[in-house]
Write an enzyme that holds these catalytic residues in place. Sequence first.
Site, mmCIF file in Angstrom:
data_model
loop_
_atom_site.group_PDB
_atom_site.id
_atom_site.type_symbol
_atom_site.label_atom_id
_atom_site.label_comp_id
_atom_site.label_asym_id
_atom_site.label_seq_id
_atom_site.Cartn_x
_atom_site.Cartn_y
_atom_site.Cartn_z
ATOM 1 N N GLU A 1 -14.294 -1.074 6.171
ATOM 2 C CA GLU A 1 -14.282 0.305 5.674
ATOM 3 C C GLU A 1 -15.555 0.490 4.845
ATOM 4 O O GLU A 1 -16.022 -0.451 4.200
ATOM 5 C CB GLU A 1 -13.034 0.522 4.816
ATOM 6 C CG GLU A 1 -12.867 1.934 4.304
ATOM 7 C CD GLU A 1 -11.502 2.136 3.625
ATOM 8 O OE1 GLU A 1 -10.464 1.920 4.281
ATOM 9 O OE2 GLU A 1 -11.487 2.473 2.434
ATOM 10 N N TYR B 1 -1.037 13.074 7.354
ATOM 11 C CA TYR B 1 -0.694 11.959 8.239
ATOM 12 C C TYR B 1 0.797 12.026 8.567
ATOM 13 O O TYR B 1 1.628 12.328 7.709
ATOM 14 C CB TYR B 1 -0.968 10.619 7.548
ATOM 15 C CG TYR B 1 -2.404 10.131 7.570
ATOM 16 C CD1 TYR B 1 -3.384 10.747 8.337
ATOM 17 C CD2 TYR B 1 -2.767 9.006 6.832
ATOM 18 C CE1 TYR B 1 -4.697 10.261 8.348
ATOM 19 C CE2 TYR B 1 -4.066 8.519 6.830
ATOM 20 C CZ TYR B 1 -5.028 9.144 7.588
ATOM 21 O OH TYR B 1 -6.306 8.656 7.587
ATOM 22 N N TYR C 1 0.840 -1.206 0.000
ATOM 23 C CA TYR C 1 0.000 0.000 0.000
ATOM 24 C C TYR C 1 0.879 1.261 0.000
ATOM 25 O O TYR C 1 0.588 2.239 -0.686
ATOM 26 C CB TYR C 1 -0.937 0.016 1.212
ATOM 27 C CG TYR C 1 -1.656 1.338 1.372
ATOM 28 C CD1 TYR C 1 -2.531 1.801 0.391
ATOM 29 C CD2 TYR C 1 -1.440 2.149 2.495
ATOM 30 C CE1 TYR C 1 -3.188 3.025 0.524
ATOM 31 C CE2 TYR C 1 -2.088 3.360 2.638
ATOM 32 C CZ TYR C 1 -2.962 3.794 1.652
ATOM 33 O OH TYR C 1 -3.595 5.005 1.778
ATOM 34 N N ARG D 1 -11.639 13.547 2.248
ATOM 35 C CA ARG D 1 -12.559 12.626 2.951
ATOM 36 C C ARG D 1 -13.890 12.475 2.216
ATOM 37 O O ARG D 1 -14.565 11.460 2.349
ATOM 38 C CB ARG D 1 -12.808 13.123 4.366
ATOM 39 C CG ARG D 1 -11.560 13.138 5.238
ATOM 40 C CD ARG D 1 -11.073 11.746 5.551
ATOM 41 N NE ARG D 1 -9.836 11.780 6.359
ATOM 42 C CZ ARG D 1 -9.146 10.699 6.675
ATOM 43 N NH1 ARG D 1 -9.536 9.496 6.248
ATOM 44 N NH2 ARG D 1 -8.054 10.790 7.400
ATOM 45 N N ARG E 1 1.402 6.595 -6.763
ATOM 46 C CA ARG E 1 0.234 7.445 -7.029
ATOM 47 C C ARG E 1 0.632 8.913 -6.986
ATOM 48 O O ARG E 1 0.283 9.692 -7.881
ATOM 49 C CB ARG E 1 -0.864 7.152 -6.007
ATOM 50 C CG ARG E 1 -2.016 8.150 -6.063
ATOM 51 C CD ARG E 1 -3.192 7.726 -5.204
ATOM 52 N NE ARG E 1 -2.885 7.559 -3.783
ATOM 53 C CZ ARG E 1 -3.792 7.246 -2.870
ATOM 54 N NH1 ARG E 1 -5.054 7.066 -3.214
ATOM 55 N NH2 ARG E 1 -3.440 7.107 -1.598
HETATM 56 C C1 3EB Z 1 -7.907 6.136 6.270
HETATM 57 O O1 3EB Z 1 -8.815 6.778 6.778
HETATM 58 C C2 3EB Z 1 -8.265 4.775 5.712
HETATM 59 O O2 3EB Z 1 -5.244 5.811 0.076
HETATM 60 O O3 3EB Z 1 -6.842 6.540 -1.215
HETATM 61 C C3 3EB Z 1 -9.287 5.580 3.006
HETATM 62 C C4 3EB Z 1 -9.646 6.177 1.799
HETATM 63 C C5 3EB Z 1 -7.987 5.138 3.181
HETATM 64 C C6 3EB Z 1 -8.707 6.335 0.769
HETATM 65 C C7 3EB Z 1 -6.428 6.083 -0.136
HETATM 66 C C8 3EB Z 1 -7.054 5.293 2.143
HETATM 67 C C9 3EB Z 1 -7.417 5.896 0.950
HETATM 68 O O4 3EB Z 1 -6.741 6.551 6.215
HETATM 69 C C10 3EB Z 1 -7.567 4.459 4.445
#
Ligand code: 3EB
Length: 330
Positions: free
Chosen positions: A323, A210, A151, A223, A158
């Site tokens: 999820e 993050y 990932y 989000r 990406r």
């Molecule tokens: C999170 O909240 C969960 O890498 O595109 C959620 C939605 C998550 C998209 C992405 C990753 C992605 O971090 C993981």
Amino acid sequence: MIQGCENPQVDPQLRRAPRVSYRMADVAAALNEPGTLALLGFGAGSPASDDPRFLQVALECFDAPAPLEIWQVDAPVSHGVDGALRWSTGGGWLFAAIELDEVDHGGPSATAQQAYEHLHRFVATHSARHVLRVWNYLAAINHGAGDAERYKQFCDGRAAGMGHFFAEGFPAATAIGHHGSPHRLQVYLLACDQPGTRVENPRQVSAWRYPRQYGRTPPGFARAMTLPAQDALAISGTAAVVGHASAHQDDLDAQLEETLTNLEALLASANMAAGFDTQSPLKAYVRHPTDASRVSEFLQRRLPGVPVLLLHGDICRRELLVEIDGWRYA
Ligand code: 3EB
């Protein structure tokens, strides 16, 4: 640079959101309906079609037979192929999908980079150049340790492939691990000739902020995204993440509860009424097949009448068991 609603070339008519629904239907009949922009099948046993609007998603559905997902717009649709990329367009909307084999491109990072460069190159030449929502499905997503986890390699590639394309802000997105063909990356997107409005969750650190512990390259996604006419919210993959931390390790019900709290926080943040309804198609990605019936019962109890597609998918953090993503119409 002048963009979006300030651009005099953009049609001032707001674009009504594509209608997304799940249906038991015949592929050819669904593709023949006026306004079908995209049609998704789920799992290796799903029907198939050479039509560029059709994508066989590499995630297995826990319901048999699996329904199809159909996206419909109020306009004639045309479609085509550009190398490994398939596309369709109508009424100001654009669907584009690319599937690449890592064997041809050299690992998850290089493959993601190629996929995003191709999508970026294609969308940049198109009038529907505002990418609002992206789905990413890759194999063995949690394979590898630390920064070598697949990932995290995907996130590196990406970001490299995106370049500055999302400099004004990221699209809403989902990234999930599939159990299909082990080298296959699938990326598909919805774009529009008018911009959307990005939505963040006040309970969560924005993903692009993050801290380092989650990888070299923070994941680039919003989000959620309010569509141009503010008639729908495209909700990114949402899990039991609070702040930047994963909550409720090993506790499926608590993760589901936290995920619903995050979904409600997103609706509030987007100035939408609370709750989901029969017109709000959601997907629940479930890591362990043995959890599927419990997830299904939980969601039927807490979200009665809401269409939820239950899919076998791995969440990008290995401690997360479930999820949810999807759509809420205004
Ligand atoms: C999170 O909240 C969960 O890498 O595109 C959620 C939605 C998550 C998209 C992405 C990753 C992605 O971090 C993981």
